[in-house]
Design an enzyme around this catalytic site. Structure first.
Site, PDB file in Angstrom:
ATOM      1  N   GLU A  92       0.829  -1.205   0.000  1.00 54.96           N
ATOM      2  CA  GLU A  92       0.000   0.000   0.000  1.00 54.96           C
ATOM      3  C   GLU A  92       0.866   1.259   0.000  1.00 54.96           C
ATOM      4  OE1 GLU A  92      -4.115  -1.444   2.015  1.00 54.96           O
ATOM      5  OE2 GLU A  92      -2.545  -0.935   3.424  1.00 54.96           O
ATOM      6  N   CYS A 105       3.344   8.682   0.896  1.00 57.00           N
ATOM      7  CA  CYS A 105       3.844   7.864   1.998  1.00 57.00           C
ATOM      8  C   CYS A 105       4.143   6.483   1.415  1.00 57.00           C
ATOM      9  CB  CYS A 105       2.759   7.807   3.077  1.00 57.00           C
ATOM     10  SG  CYS A 105       3.155   6.721   4.447  1.00 57.00           S
ATOM     11  N   CYS A 112       6.601  -6.392   7.804  1.00 58.81           N
ATOM     12  CA  CYS A 112       7.553  -5.721   8.688  1.00 58.81           C
ATOM     13  C   CYS A 112       7.959  -6.681   9.788  1.00 58.81           C
ATOM     14  CB  CYS A 112       6.897  -4.468   9.287  1.00 58.81           C
ATOM     15  SG  CYS A 112       8.038  -3.478  10.280  1.00 58.81           S
ATOM     16  N   CYS A 116       5.783  -4.031  16.305  1.00 61.12           N
ATOM     17  CA  CYS A 116       5.160  -3.029  17.177  1.00 61.12           C
ATOM     18  C   CYS A 116       3.695  -3.395  17.404  1.00 61.12           C
ATOM     19  CB  CYS A 116       5.274  -1.631  16.560  1.00 61.12           C
ATOM     20  SG  CYS A 116       6.978  -1.125  16.303  1.00 61.12           S
ATOM     21  N   CYS A 119       0.641  -1.487  15.524  1.00 62.26           N
ATOM     22  CA  CYS A 119       0.733  -1.201  14.090  1.00 62.26           C
ATOM     23  C   CYS A 119       0.231  -2.374  13.254  1.00 62.26           C
ATOM     24  CB  CYS A 119       2.183  -0.875  13.736  1.00 62.26           C
ATOM     25  SG  CYS A 119       2.420  -0.487  11.998  1.00 62.26           S
ATOM     26  N   GLY A 159       6.778  -1.317   6.618  1.00 57.37           N
ATOM     27  CA  GLY A 159       8.185  -1.705   6.689  1.00 57.37           C
ATOM     28  C   GLY A 159       9.036  -0.770   7.518  1.00 57.37           C
ATOM     29  N   SER A 214      10.204   6.951  15.851  1.00 52.23           N
ATOM     30  CA  SER A 214       8.953   6.514  16.473  1.00 52.23           C
ATOM     31  C   SER A 214       9.255   6.195  17.932  1.00 52.23           C
ATOM     32  CB  SER A 214       8.415   5.281  15.749  1.00 52.23           C
ATOM     33  OG  SER A 214       8.078   5.634  14.432  1.00 52.23           O
ATOM     34  N   LEU A 215       8.918   7.108  18.802  1.00 58.70           N
ATOM     35  CA  LEU A 215       9.318   6.969  20.202  1.00 58.70           C
ATOM     36  C   LEU A 215       8.195   6.354  21.043  1.00 58.70           C
ATOM     37  CD1 LEU A 215      11.688   7.553  22.126  1.00 58.70           C
ATOM     38  CD2 LEU A 215      10.677   9.794  22.564  1.00 58.70           C
ATOM     39  N   ASN A 290      -4.280   5.386  15.979  1.00 63.38           N
ATOM     40  CA  ASN A 290      -5.347   4.852  15.142  1.00 63.38           C
ATOM     41  C   ASN A 290      -5.627   3.417  15.529  1.00 63.38           C
ATOM     42  OD1 ASN A 290      -5.832   7.084  13.268  1.00 63.38           O
ATOM     43  ND2 ASN A 290      -3.696   6.754  12.708  1.00 63.38           N
ATOM     44  N   CYS A 333      -1.731   6.469   9.764  1.00 61.82           N
ATOM     45  CA  CYS A 333      -0.527   5.875  10.344  1.00 61.82           C
ATOM     46  C   CYS A 333      -0.837   4.536  10.990  1.00 61.82           C
ATOM     47  CB  CYS A 333       0.048   6.767  11.423  1.00 61.82           C
ATOM     48  SG  CYS A 333       0.476   8.384  10.865  1.00 61.82           S
TER      49      CYS A 333
HETATM   50  N1  SAH Z   1       8.824   1.429  10.631  1.00 63.16           N
HETATM   51  C1  SAH Z   1       8.907   2.839  10.600  1.00 63.16           C
HETATM   52  C2  SAH Z   1       7.991   3.522   9.586  1.00 63.16           C
HETATM   53  C3  SAH Z   1       6.537   3.100   9.523  1.00 63.16           C
HETATM   54  S1  SAH Z   1       5.374   3.664  10.677  1.00 63.16           S
HETATM   55  C4  SAH Z   1       8.691   3.391  11.979  1.00 63.16           C
HETATM   56  O1  SAH Z   1       8.381   2.629  12.874  1.00 63.16           O
HETATM   57  O2  SAH Z   1       8.878   4.577  12.174  1.00 63.16           O
HETATM   58  C5  SAH Z   1       5.058   5.337  10.476  1.00 63.16           C
HETATM   59  C6  SAH Z   1       4.570   5.984  11.788  1.00 63.16           C
HETATM   60  O3  SAH Z   1       3.237   5.556  12.176  1.00 63.16           O
HETATM   61  C7  SAH Z   1       5.466   5.606  12.941  1.00 63.16           C
HETATM   62  O4  SAH Z   1       5.743   6.699  13.758  1.00 63.16           O
HETATM   63  C8  SAH Z   1       4.616   4.602  13.671  1.00 63.16           C
HETATM   64  O5  SAH Z   1       5.019   4.407  14.969  1.00 63.16           O
HETATM   65  C9  SAH Z   1       3.244   5.191  13.523  1.00 63.16           C
HETATM   66  N2  SAH Z   1       2.155   4.273  13.826  1.00 63.16           N
HETATM   67  C10 SAH Z   1       2.152   2.940  13.714  1.00 63.16           C
HETATM   68  N3  SAH Z   1       0.978   2.432  14.100  1.00 63.16           N
HETATM   69  C11 SAH Z   1       0.211   3.479  14.468  1.00 63.16           C
HETATM   70  C12 SAH Z   1      -1.129   3.593  14.941  1.00 63.16           C
HETATM   71  N4  SAH Z   1      -1.907   2.527  15.110  1.00 63.16           N
HETATM   72  N5  SAH Z   1      -1.589   4.835  15.182  1.00 63.16           N
HETATM   73  C13 SAH Z   1      -0.828   5.929  14.980  1.00 63.16           C
HETATM   74  N6  SAH Z   1       0.439   5.869  14.528  1.00 63.16           N
HETATM   75  C14 SAH Z   1       0.951   4.658  14.291  1.00 63.16           C
END
Ligand code: SAH
Length: 343
Positions: A92, A105, A112, A116, A119, A159, A214-215, A290, A333
């Site tokens: 996507e 994006c 991946c 996390c 996600c 990813g 992504s903290l 989300n 996201c």
């Molecule tokens: N793997 C990379 C890039 C992809 S995620 C990373 O982890 O940064 C892009 C952004 O969306 C990241 O900051 C991630 O933490 C965030 N994200 C993932 N799941 C989410 C969710 N359910 N709601 C809001 N942001 C989310």
């Protein structure tokens, strides 16, 4: 069987390849121009090349144009594409419309490995990393489909871009080239879950793209629950790498923080975060989390999100709340996932 994707080569590599075909080097620039400026879909359209060269190209390379399987449009104008990447996998890509231009994006991998918990990209098996040409093709395919010019690109799709470091670097080199797409590094953001050794490597490349981290929590225990990578590289190691990055590149880092109700959204979390980032050249992007299928995290209340932001701002940390785009089509996201192509 597909041949080598010609979009995997930056201009220097292409010159070498073209010389190997016993053709003049300047031909590579013409080809590069056709692919990235004219965005043609076939070698036959490269009409300033001799027929013989076009045949040679066809015999050695493919254009790897993606097929659009579906395209969804959100109420807010965000568009989500599902692309057939030609090996029974699908990824996507999202197109967003901002005041200052169009942002894409892109995905960097099919699936991946990071795991996390919040996600959706994690919920499916990892298939493979994308090649450089497949990263760039996401932009080309959307520019063709919409007849537009995309101004910004973020590696925030499916990813972990730093887990596909070489291909991502090569894609950026191709995107940057003024003889082609001509997208400056400052218009590109890389987002990482925190692959510390790769952050050092990126810093040493000194490319001017934006780094997003992504903290999601400033507390190790909480962050490890949300993001297993934190058990390998904890927050202290991550921050050390971030400071190195800032020193090397003079670029401000963007910290992503998805706020989940009753998890990481209270003022105690905000306080830890403000202490962690104190004095750093950075910006905090607060994302209302989300909801994903089977996800255990729920979105914070608006009130908490605003309180969280105001607390950070009061401590001198620049924090903004990210506008939610495309959540009605699962394009926001963390909502993207790889798909199988049913044939
Ligand atoms: N793997 C990379 C890039 C992809 S995620 C990373 O982890 O940064 C892009 C952004 O969306 C990241 O900051 C991630 O933490 C965030 N994200 C993932 N799941 C989410 C969710 N359910 N709601 C809001 N942001 C989310």
């Amino acid at each position: 069987m597909l041949k080598e994707n010609i979009k995997n080569y930056d201009l220097d590599d292409l010159k070498v390849k073209i010389e190997q075909l016993r053709e003049k080097k300047y031909r590579a620039e013409q080809i590069f121009n056709w692919i990235y400026k004219e965005n043609v879909m076939s070698f036959d359209e490269m009409t300033n090349l001799s027929l013989e060269l076009r045949e040679k190209l066809k015999a050695n390379f493919d254009m790897h144009n993606f097929n659009i399987i579906t395209k969804q449009e959100s109420k807010d104008g965000t568009k989500k594409y599902l692309f057939d990447v030609l090996d029974n996998n699908a990824i996507e890509t999202v197109l967003m419309q901002y005041k200052y231009g169009k942002t894409i994006c892109v995905s960097s991998q099919i699936g991946c490995k990071m795991g996390c918990k919040f996600c959706a990209s994690t919920g499916v098996k990892f298939a493979r990393s994308l090649e450089a040409g497949e990263i760039v093709e996401q932009l080309l395919a959307i520019e063709r489909d919409e007849n537009i010019k995309i101004s910004n690109l973020v590696f925030m799709g499916i990813g972990e871009p730093l887990d596909n470091f070489d291909n991502v670097m090569k894609a950026i080199k191709i995107l940057n080239n003024p003889k082609g797409i001509n997208m400056g590094a400052r218009h590109i953001s890389i987002s990482t879950s925190g692959l510390v050794p790769k952050i050092y490597e990126l810093a040493d490349r000194n490319i001017q793209c934006t780094l997003s981290i992504s903290l999601h929590s400033a507390k190790d225990e909480k962050r490890s629950q949300m993001m297993p990578i934190n058990k390998t590289y904890d927050i202290a190691q991550l921050m050390e790498a971030c400071r190195y990055y800032i020193n090397k590149t003079n670029r401000r880092i963007s910290f992503e923080y998805a706020l989940a109700k009753d998890n990481n959204d209270n003022l105690d979390d905000a306080e830890s975060l403000s202490k962690l980032l104190k004095g750093m050249l950075c910006h905090v992007n607060l994302i209302p989390i989300n909801k994903i299928e089977n996800g255990k995290y729920a979105k914070s209340t608006n009130e908490n999100i605003i309180k969280f932001r105001d607390y950070l701002n009061s401590k001198g940390i620049v924090a903004t709340i990210r506008r939610e785009l495309g959540s009605d089509i699962d394009a926001a996201c963390g909502q993207l996932r790889k798909k199988e192509v049913s044939k």
